[in-house]
Motif scaffolding. Structure first.
Motif, PDB file in Angstrom:
ATOM      1  N   UNK A  58      24.672  11.179  33.566  1.00 20.04           N
ATOM      2  CA  UNK A  58      23.869  11.041  32.350  1.00 20.04           C
ATOM      3  C   UNK A  58      22.377  11.110  32.688  1.00 20.04           C
ATOM      4  N   UNK A  59      21.976  10.425  33.764  1.00 17.70           N
ATOM      5  CA  UNK A  59      20.566  10.433  34.167  1.00 17.70           C
ATOM      6  C   UNK A  59      20.105  11.859  34.443  1.00 17.70           C
ATOM      7  N   UNK A  60      20.954  12.628  35.144  1.00 10.76           N
ATOM      8  CA  UNK A  60      20.590  14.014  35.458  1.00 10.76           C
ATOM      9  C   UNK A  60      20.510  14.843  34.179  1.00 10.76           C
ATOM     10  N   UNK A  61      21.504  14.673  33.308  1.00 13.91           N
ATOM     11  CA  UNK A  61      21.524  15.453  32.059  1.00 13.91           C
ATOM     12  C   UNK A  61      20.270  15.173  31.236  1.00 13.91           C
ATOM     13  N   UNK A  62      19.910  13.885  31.111  1.00 13.50           N
ATOM     14  CA  UNK A  62      18.761  13.518  30.280  1.00 13.50           C
ATOM     15  C   UNK A  62      17.446  13.974  30.918  1.00 13.50           C
ATOM     16  N   UNK A  63      17.343  13.839  32.246  1.00  6.84           N
ATOM     17  CA  UNK A  63      16.108  14.244  32.910  1.00  6.84           C
ATOM     18  C   UNK A  63      15.852  15.724  32.717  1.00  6.84           C
ATOM     19  N   UNK A  64      16.902  16.513  32.881  1.00 13.82           N
ATOM     20  CA  UNK A  64      16.717  17.961  32.767  1.00 13.82           C
ATOM     21  C   UNK A  64      16.495  18.375  31.320  1.00 13.82           C
ATOM     22  N   UNK A  65      16.967  17.528  30.391  1.00 17.10           N
ATOM     23  CA  UNK A  65      16.741  17.823  28.982  1.00 17.10           C
ATOM     24  C   UNK A  65      15.284  17.539  28.630  1.00 17.10           C
ATOM     25  N   UNK A 149      28.034  23.030  39.661  1.00 17.59           N
ATOM     26  CA  UNK A 149      27.496  24.328  40.048  1.00 17.59           C
ATOM     27  C   UNK A 149      26.244  24.651  39.228  1.00 17.59           C
ATOM     28  N   UNK A 150      26.336  24.415  37.913  1.00 10.00           N
ATOM     29  CA  UNK A 150      25.208  24.745  37.043  1.00 10.00           C
ATOM     30  C   UNK A 150      23.971  23.921  37.412  1.00 10.00           C
ATOM     31  N   UNK A 553      21.076  13.296  20.137  1.00  9.43           N
ATOM     32  CA  UNK A 553      21.348  13.720  18.767  1.00  9.43           C
ATOM     33  C   UNK A 553      22.279  14.914  18.694  1.00  9.43           C
ATOM     34  N   UNK A 554      22.350  15.690  19.784  1.00  6.60           N
ATOM     35  CA  UNK A 554      23.261  16.832  19.809  1.00  6.60           C
ATOM     36  C   UNK A 554      23.552  17.157  21.262  1.00  6.60           C
ATOM     37  N   UNK A 555      24.685  17.781  21.522  1.00  5.31           N
ATOM     38  CA  UNK A 555      24.962  18.100  22.926  1.00  5.31           C
ATOM     39  C   UNK A 555      24.753  19.587  23.201  1.00  5.31           C
ATOM     40  N   UNK A 556      24.019  20.254  22.308  1.00  3.40           N
ATOM     41  CA  UNK A 556      23.807  21.697  22.470  1.00  3.40           C
ATOM     42  C   UNK A 556      23.188  22.068  23.818  1.00  3.40           C
ATOM     43  N   UNK A 560      21.965  22.532  30.041  1.00  2.88           N
ATOM     44  CA  UNK A 560      21.616  23.930  29.804  1.00  2.88           C
ATOM     45  C   UNK A 560      20.502  24.296  30.764  1.00  2.88           C
ATOM     46  N   UNK A 561      20.876  24.470  31.997  1.00  2.00           N
ATOM     47  CA  UNK A 561      19.879  24.674  33.049  1.00  2.00           C
ATOM     48  C   UNK A 561      19.823  26.133  33.438  1.00  2.00           C
ATOM     49  N   UNK A 562      18.677  26.540  33.853  1.00  2.37           N
ATOM     50  CA  UNK A 562      18.512  27.931  34.232  1.00  2.37           C
ATOM     51  C   UNK A 562      17.643  27.983  35.480  1.00  2.37           C
ATOM     52  N   UNK A 563      18.288  27.883  36.624  1.00  2.00           N
ATOM     53  CA  UNK A 563      17.516  27.904  37.858  1.00  2.00           C
ATOM     54  C   UNK A 563      17.242  29.335  38.271  1.00  2.00           C
ATOM     55  N   UNK A 564      16.231  29.478  39.064  1.00  2.00           N
ATOM     56  CA  UNK A 564      15.799  30.815  39.471  1.00  2.00           C
ATOM     57  C   UNK A 564      16.779  31.477  40.438  1.00  2.00           C
ATOM     58  N   UNK A 565      17.538  30.658  41.156  1.00  2.00           N
ATOM     59  CA  UNK A 565      18.403  31.226  42.195  1.00  2.00           C
ATOM     60  C   UNK A 565      19.724  31.709  41.622  1.00  2.00           C
ATOM     61  N   UNK A 566      19.661  32.258  40.440  1.00  2.00           N
ATOM     62  CA  UNK A 566      20.860  32.668  39.714  1.00  2.00           C
ATOM     63  C   UNK A 566      21.746  33.641  40.484  1.00  2.00           C
TER      64      UNK A 566
END
Lengths: 604, 326
Positions: A58-65, A149-150, A553-556, A560-566
């Motif tokens: 949860x901490x990771x999800x919220x931080x990246x959000x 992975x994401x 408020x939403x889990x959209x 939803x991460x987009x790192x450069x090393x795709x």
């Protein structure tokens, strides 16, 4: 500050990782390699208390959000209810449990530690071991794996495969026949059974689209469908339900059980010829640390040795044990295991998970597939002397997992049996494992002509006494050395087989019709669920997602991460083929070592 | 597509992409024109050779490019050292990794080996190991299987020793691993008659008996898999079975197989309410074989065909033809 008595952390273990990209450098973690911040921030969006698996994801999800997160833990290590602990840390933990520090979360902890561990001159050091409080395996096709992975957290971790699942039946360990190849080439399976088994395996992969097959059985236990519709025999029913499906009892309903069986089968061959992985150096404890690291990179602030004293939902101020405070704009989320003193809002953790964790002075490699260091053994209902109604699951890790030294292994046994008979079931399972291990690895056998076979070059064939062969009449002279035995009861609010219900997180808000409980220190605190007895990580992501939606408020935009090393292939197969090849073979002759005292130390 | 980053194709991006594509197309066409000119003017040197590399990397399907490349190599060959041939093999291998199903690359690789400066069998054996590895990654690549047969023939020619036994085991290992490996079944069907003829199978009778057991096992494991059924059609009609078993035992084996197929079909009918088309098709074949053996029986082929016409309308006319044949 941290105790000097701890296991090397991720960053310390992998300091020289070649930086393919900025993300693959393992960042340092506050409180372990980095000093803790001196001050507490004045204002945060979310305060998270406890660094267990759910809280860390949860901490990771919220931080990246983009939320600002303050993540604290009252311990001097990460992991909380999912921690990976050294033997000394286990001792401390057992003491805390028995002092009632985790009331409602854990109780009835009993620990035996051999004098071989620690004590300066012991054969093993306390930190040679990394024992998980809530051990888990990871399915190759699962929501957690895709988030690993994401979020690139997988780059901090090392995974190994686990292909051997054994079902204990008739005082025997049968290895699972689950691939088409194994079914096709199996000489013992009757033809019609092969056909029925294959028919079921094909069906289960997209069972939802074939309601005509399962709908009539929607409210009955799966075994009815298996027996009546697919005409499977008991051995296959047990394998499917308990080894592949990892169900807990005969009553498991058709849809749940089908879901669980598919989970295993659809995970097969995703990364190689196996369904399940586990992380080296420790399970959820290691993953929690990985997600905390990710959260830290995303901007979260970490404080260990910090307790939440109280939270006031009116002023939105949270007070801490060191006297500092923080203004929380959104939510306070806490693990029940780290609830503040005088808390009144902890949801009832009414389900018991009984655990027995042992460290054994045997490599147990005969239970592992070649080149691997782990296995799962399942004891179906009625297979044990104790007449168990619920399944006992055993997750075995050898030294290749780096959680224990060479020549030893860790056995994690657990059952969802409620009440006092659970311990009898665990003991019966332990006894069965012990007996089987002695039969299989006893050096005495070499002197018994009737049991020994010789190979073409005159070599002794130990194979003849491998799994699947019963020597009931054989009475061994040897005993297994237990280096550690730990019993405890863990409580959870998550019912067996379920993931957490979203309404669970409403309890605190609607409790008493929205009125606050006078004198409670935790009004307005959102509690996570304690880890359940589920052997896989499956519930984690669902629980985090629900919490995330409650807060954001939403889990959209959940992860939803987009790192450069795709371009980099996520966890390519060669990576852990290498990891597997790195494993050194474990010396089998552990029984010949000087024996340590069986019960060296006992703490209540 | 998997693992490809999703892109929002805005007008601006689309324009950029079109512009880039236009550049690449112009470059490619320029390269083709230039090479065709060099070819027509019979230019054979290292510079044009490198240009073919460039071209074939972009488009390995361009066979004229491969032909010209070989012309150049032939003209330069007196000067070419061992290293050149090894590089050439590495070049085709790199391309095969991206384009495992392009005929011209396989063809060029074979040509490279045939013209390699090292004439020993060693490079062919090494190649066999490479193709095994390749087939391990992609067990159903028929190019790989075909190429493997070429390699084996070459090695056998050079060593004078048959590799049939090893190859048969290789095929069996592959059908064990995956019943649906049509190429492996085909390999078996190619090898077995050859081995019978060359007397490479000691106990022929036992071999055929075991093969009946094996295919029975396979249809029970997966009765939907057409490669097994195709193999059975080939197997029961081939003269090796009667040669090895004799008429009486063959009839007995055929009838056992027939009973097993009927049992599977019946089981399918009970389970799903539908008969298994493959069972029906092979039952018809089994009746044909028995008819040829002059066995007396009550034929059911007409019922099977009527059923197939209904269940498999796409092949209706084929079934009608079988129904009305004399």
């Amino acid at each position: 500050m941290y105790t000097t008595e701890r296991r090397p952390s991720m960053a310390e273990r992998r300091p020289t990782i070649v930086a393919m990209s900025a993300q693959s450098v393992v960042p340092h973690l506050a409180g372990i390699e980095d000093p803790l911040p001196d001050t507490t921030p004045e204002k945060v969006d979310v305060l998270i208390v406890g660094t267990g698996m759910v809280e860390s994801v949860l901490a990771a999800a919220l931080s990246w959000q983009g939320s600002s997160v303050l993540h604290i833990d009252r311990n001097d290590h990460y992991g909380d209810s999912s921690a990976t602990l050294t033997v000394d840390q286990i001792k401390k933990w057992v003491n805390s449990v028995n002092q009632g520090l985790f009331s409602g979360c854990y109780d009835n902890a009993k620990l035996y530690v051999s004098t071989s561990i620690g004590n300066h001159n012991g054969k093993y050091a306390s930190r040679d071991f990394g024992i998980d409080l809530a051990p888990k395996v990871l399915f190759a096709k699962s929501d957690l794996l895709s988030i690993l992975v994401r979020s690139r957290v997988h780059q901090y971790l090392e995974f190994q495969s686990l292909s051997n699942f054994h079902t204990f039946e008739n005082d025997n360990f049968e290895k699972l026949t689950n691939t088409k190849q194994e079914i096709f080439t199996d000489q013992k399976l009757p033809l019609m059974t092969k056909r029925n088994l294959m028919k079921f395996i094909k069906f289960v992969l997209n069972w939802e689209e074939q309601p005509e097959v399962w709908k009539p059985y929607a409210d009955t236990p799966l075994c009815d469908l298996l027996v009546e519709k697919f005409r499977l025999e008991k051995a296959q029913v047990f394998e499917l339900m308990f080894s592949i499906g990892l169900c807990y009892n005969m009553q498991t309903k058709t849809p749940e059980a089908l879901q669980r069986i598919r989970r295993y089968l659809s995970s097969f061959d995703v990364y190689g010829p196996f369904s399940v992985l586990y992380s080296k150096y420790g399970g959820p404890g290691e993953l929690s640390q990985g997600f905390c690291r990710s959260a830290a990179v995303g901007g979260a602030t970490y404080k260990l040795n910090e307790t939440l004293t109280s939270y006031d939902p009116n002023t939105k101020m949270a007070l801490f044990g060191d006297g500092s405070q923080v203004y929380v704009t959104e939510k306070v989320v806490a693990s029940p295991s780290q609830a503040p003193k005088d808390s009144r809002n902890i949801p009832n953790q009414k389900y018991e998970v009984h655990r027995l964790t042992c460290v054994v002075e045997k490599s147990c490699e005969q239970w592992f597939s070649e080149g691997e260091s782990a296995a799962v053994i399942v004891f179906p209902p009625g297979s044990l002397k104790s007449g168990n109604v619920e399944v006992v699951q055993a997750f075995i890790l050898g030294s290749g997992s780096e959680i224990c030294p060479g020549g030893t292994s860790v056995w994690y046994l657990s059952t969802m049996q409620q009440g006092s008979r659970a311990e009898m079931d665990l003991d019966a399972a332990l006894e069965a494992m012990e007996a089987s291990l002695i039969r299989e690895s006893s050096t005495d056998l070499e002197h018994d002509d009737s049991l020994v076979q010789f190979g073409p070059n005159g070599e002794t064939l130990i194979n003849s006494v491998r799994l699947g062969q019963s020597f009931k009449q054989y009475v061994p002279r040897e005993r297994i050395q237990f280096l550690l035995k730990l019993y405890y009861t863990q409580y959870t609010s998550t019912p067996p087989f379920n993931v957490v219900d979203p309404s669970f997180f409403d309890i605190n808000n609607i409790d008493g019709n929205g009125k606050l409980i006078p004198g409670a220190s935790d009004n307005g605190v959102l509690y996570t669920a304690m880890p359940s007895g589920e052997i896989s990580y499956d519930e984690v992501v669902t629980a985090v997602r629900v919490l995330y939606e409650k807060i954001v408020g939403s889990d959209d935009d959940f992860f939803d991460l987009d790192f450069e090393d795709e371009d980099e292939a996520p966890m390519n197969k060669a990576d852990y083929e290498n990891a597997i090849e790195d494993d050194e073979d474990v010396d089998m002759n552990v029984g010949r070592h000087e024996s340590a005292e069986f019960v060296g130390e006992m703490e209540i | 597509m998997h693992g490809v980053k999703r892109k929002q194709w805005t007008q601006e991006l689309l324009k950029q992409k079109k512009e880039q594509d236009r550049k690449r197309i112009t470059q490619y066409r320029g390269l083709v024109d230039k090479l065709l000119d060099s070819r027509d003017s019979k230019t054979y040197n290292m510079e044009v050779f490198k240009e073919t590399t460039q071209l074939l990397r972009i488009n390995p399907e361009y066979n004229a490019g491969w032909n010209y490349r070989r012309d150049i190599i032939e003209h330069l060959s007196p000067e070419l050292k061992h290293e050149f041939w090894e590089d050439e093999l590495a070049f085709s291998m790199a391309l095969l990794k991206d384009y495992p199903k392009v005929y011209w690359i396989w063809n060029h690789r074979k040509w490279t080996l045939e013209n390699h400066i090292d004439k020993s069998v060693k490079i062919w054996l090494r190649e066999l190991a490479i193709v095994s590895k390749l087939l391990q990654m992609d067990p159903r690549n028929f190019h790989g299987w075909h190429y493997r047969r070429i390699l084996v023939a070459e090695i056998e020619g050079r060593t004078g020793q048959s590799r049939d036994g090893e190859e048969l085991q290789y095929a069996i290992d592959n059908t064990n691993k995956n019943i649906s490996n049509y190429s492996a079944w085909h390999q078996k069907a190619t090898l077995i008659p050859k081995m019978f003829e060359k007397d490479e199978i000691k106990d022929k009778k036992k071999f055929i008996q075991d093969e009946f057991t094996y295919i029975t096992n396979a249809i029970y494991t997966d009765a939907e898999d057409q490669s097994v059924w195709f193999y059975i059609e080939w197997f029961v009609k081939n003269h090796i079975v009667i040669d090895a078993l004799g008429r009486d035992e063959l009839i007995q084996k055929l009838q056992e197989l027939q009973e097993n197929i009927l049992a599977i079909n019946e089981d399918d009918l009970q389970f799903s309410g539908k008969q298994n088309n493959w069972c029906l098709k092979v039952l018809i074949v089994l009746e044909d074989v028995q008819r040829n053996l002059k066995v007396q029986f009550t034929p059911h082929s007409h019922e099977y065909l009527a059923q197939l016409i209904e269940a498999d309308p796409m092949r209706k006319n084929r079934y009608l033809h079988l129904l009305h044949r004399k």
